[in-house]
Design an enzyme around this catalytic site. Structure first.
Site, PDB file in Angstrom:
ATOM      1  N   LYS A 277       0.547  -1.197  -0.021  1.00  0.00           N
ATOM      2  CA  LYS A 277      -0.039   0.175   0.190  1.00  0.00           C
ATOM      3  C   LYS A 277       0.901   1.050  -0.348  1.00  0.00           C
ATOM      4  O   LYS A 277       2.168   0.965   0.602  1.00  0.00           O
ATOM      5  CB  LYS A 277      -0.881  -0.257   1.296  1.00  0.00           C
ATOM      6  N   ARG A 351      -9.350 -11.817   1.313  1.00  0.00           N
ATOM      7  CA  ARG A 351     -10.382 -13.340   1.008  1.00  0.00           C
ATOM      8  C   ARG A 351      -9.583 -14.069   1.062  1.00  0.00           C
ATOM      9  O   ARG A 351     -10.003 -15.739   1.708  1.00  0.00           O
ATOM     10  CB  ARG A 351     -11.121 -12.958  -0.234  1.00  0.00           C
TER      11      ARG A 351
END
Ligand code: BES
Ligand code: ZN
Ligand code: ZN
Length: 500
Positions: A277, A351
């Site tokens: 990020k 996920r």
């Protein structure tokens, strides 16, 4: 030091003296409700209302200095508009609003009565809930007292709620205290920085629920490895701080009754891994375990209120870190389900954690239904902002129950679509699936990914709480960065399920 709020209920009005604040309700119908006379013999309140043009509208307040001959120091008028229209949440919000006006008061008397309207025990307890939720503060790392905002000066505030239904209110307040305890736990977990709360520290916190009668099992990396959880472990492998899968069980229902199940994403910090990020805002990723926090908070509530329910809470705890051991874009991992995943973006890690946690949950417990919560995608924030969470489900009945529980608690959910066109987007050239799709519909693609780890016959819902669990705008009942979103919602869902 955080303020301590002590709440009691009483049938009779004993006006506070000293640093006392007296709260009176006012409706649009006219003047303050019953009780004004005893603290305001000279009708000072009515004059103040007239001068200020205060009409008792919902959410309006008027704060006045009490006249010299009154036992109170301050009188706060809280408008409720037309009390017949007040929803459950409006009472909670009213409590929060009143708490926001405590200022330096150490004794507060809330006169919860209106001429011609019966205010029940549940309403009074909801006012108390609003007060407690609003008063929450994360200040354990502050070494100096904050004397400013919201009356932080006071160490203990004694609040008396005066209502003819005091006995019923006291009873209803027992479960309110359980709920507030669960929300507080969830907020604390989310607010805690990642240097203090990694996977092991979080697991230790969950283990403390054993004191309340929750059965807690903690699976280590080694045990997860034996179960074949390559998807979850792939995310954890770049961090020196380990990984844990915590299984919490509350068995308050019939012994043979299949449980309801809740699964939470617990990424204690999300750097993005090798698909790193950018720096701006990365600190927020200490809250990437908001789903796990909500599940843990829920288990706390169920145990404290001794819910007649069988519930399982499973949280996957990892840190998504960057170092030489981190997984790389393009790596292929094998999940517990046997399905293989090409990890094209290591920042789509939630996920991957949930894939194994969901599979494990359904495989071991065959729950009546399974709801997972996760701060899963930035895309859900783009779609819904921060006032509602995204709801994805393979089951209309479960979805409707969730939406209803969300409306009642004001932890609102907006249903989003699932479908084969979206599912197709995660087919992979090199493995059974990839962990990202195209540029569009990111929150839906993430949900499709999760659905590949849920069998069709398990009623399942996924709540994407990325926008609502952290950094949401302050409300009357929350001024904390970590909101505790989901605890009240899920408690209501469980309640409705077992009491219907
Ligand atoms: N933890 C983030 C999602 C998130 C964003 C949570 C903002 C809370 C606030 C998640 O792991 C993530 O990084 N998702 C990516 C997915 C993308 C790489 C497909 C995203 O949303 O950008
Ligand atoms: Zn990520
Ligand atoms: Zn994440």
């Amino acid at each position: 030091m955080s303020r301590k709020i002590e709440i009691s209920f009483s049938r009779s009005l004993k006006p506070a003296s000293g640093t006392g604040l007296v709260v009176l309700l006012a409706t649009e119908e006219g003047g303050p409700g019953e009780g004004a006379a005893s603290i305001d013999p000279a009708n000072h309140v009515e004059r103040a209302m007239r001068i200020a043009g205060f009409k008792g509208k919902a959410a309006a307040t008027l704060d006045i200095v009490a006249p010299a001959d009154s036992a109170a120091d301050r009188i706060l008028l809280a408008g409720v508009g037309n009390p017949q229209n007040m929803t459950e949440h409006d009472w909670t919000r009213l409590g929060g609003q009143i708490c926001g006006k405590f200022a330096k008061a150490t004794k507060v008397t809330i006169h919860l009565s209106l001429a011609g309207t019966e205010i029940g025990g549940d309403e009074a307890a909801n006012v108390a809930m609003g007060i407690l939720l609003r008063a929450y503060r994360f200040d354990r790392y502050k070494t100096k007292a904050n004397d400013g905002e919201d009356g932080d000066g006071a160490q203990t505030v004694k609040v008396t709620i005066v209502t003819p239904t005091a006995a019923a209110a006291k009873k209803a307040f027992e479960s309110v205290e359980a709920v507030v305890g669960g929300v507080t736990l969830a907020r604390d977990l989310v607010n805690e920085p990642a240097n203090m709360l990694g996977p092991l520290e979080f697991a230790a916190k969950a283990r403390e629920l054993a004191k309340l009668g929750v059965k807690v099992e903690i699976l280590t990396e080694k045990e997860m490895g034996k179960l074949g959880m390559g998807s979850l472990l792939g995310v954890a492998q770049g961090s020196p701080r380990g990984a844990r899968l915590v299984v919490m069980r509350w068995n308050g229902g019939k012994p043979k009754d299949k449980p309801v199940a809740f699964v939470g994403k617990g990424v204690t910090f999300d750097t993005g891994g090798n698909s790193m990020k950018t720096a701006s805002g990365m600190e927020d990723m200490k809250g990437d375990m908001g789903g796990a926090a909500a599940v843990t908070g829920l288990m706390h509530v169920l145990a404290v209120r001794k819910a007649k329910a069988n519930a399982v809470g499973i949280i996957g705890l990892v840190e998504n870190a960057v170092d030489g051991h981190s997984q790389r874009p393009g790596d292929i991992v094998t999940s517990m389900s046997g399905q293989t995943i090409e990890v094209l973006n290591t920042d789509a890690e939630g996920r991957l954690v949930l894939a194994d946690a969901l599979w494990y949950c359904a495989d071991r417990f065959q729950p009546k239904f399974m709801v997972n919560l996760a701060t899963l995608t930035g895309a859900i924030i783009v779609a819904l902002g921060q006032h509602q969470a995204g709801l994805f489900s393979n089951n209309d009945e479960l979805a409707e129950r969730l939406v209803a529980a969300g409306a009642a608690t004001h932890e609102r959910l907006w249903r989003m679509p699932l479908g084969p066109e979206y599912d197709k987007l995660i087919d992979s050239r090199n493995a059974d699936m990839k962990n990202i799709g195209g540029r569009h519909g990111g929150a839906i693609i993430a949900a499709q990914f999760l659905q590949r780890f849920v069998k069709d016959n398990t009623p399942w819902a996924h709540l994407d709480i990325a926008g609502t669990a952290l950094g949401a705008p302050a409300t009357e009942i929350n001024h904390s960065w970590g909101t505790g979103f989901g605890v009240r919602l899920l408690d209501r869902l469980v309640r409705d399920h077992y009491e219907a």
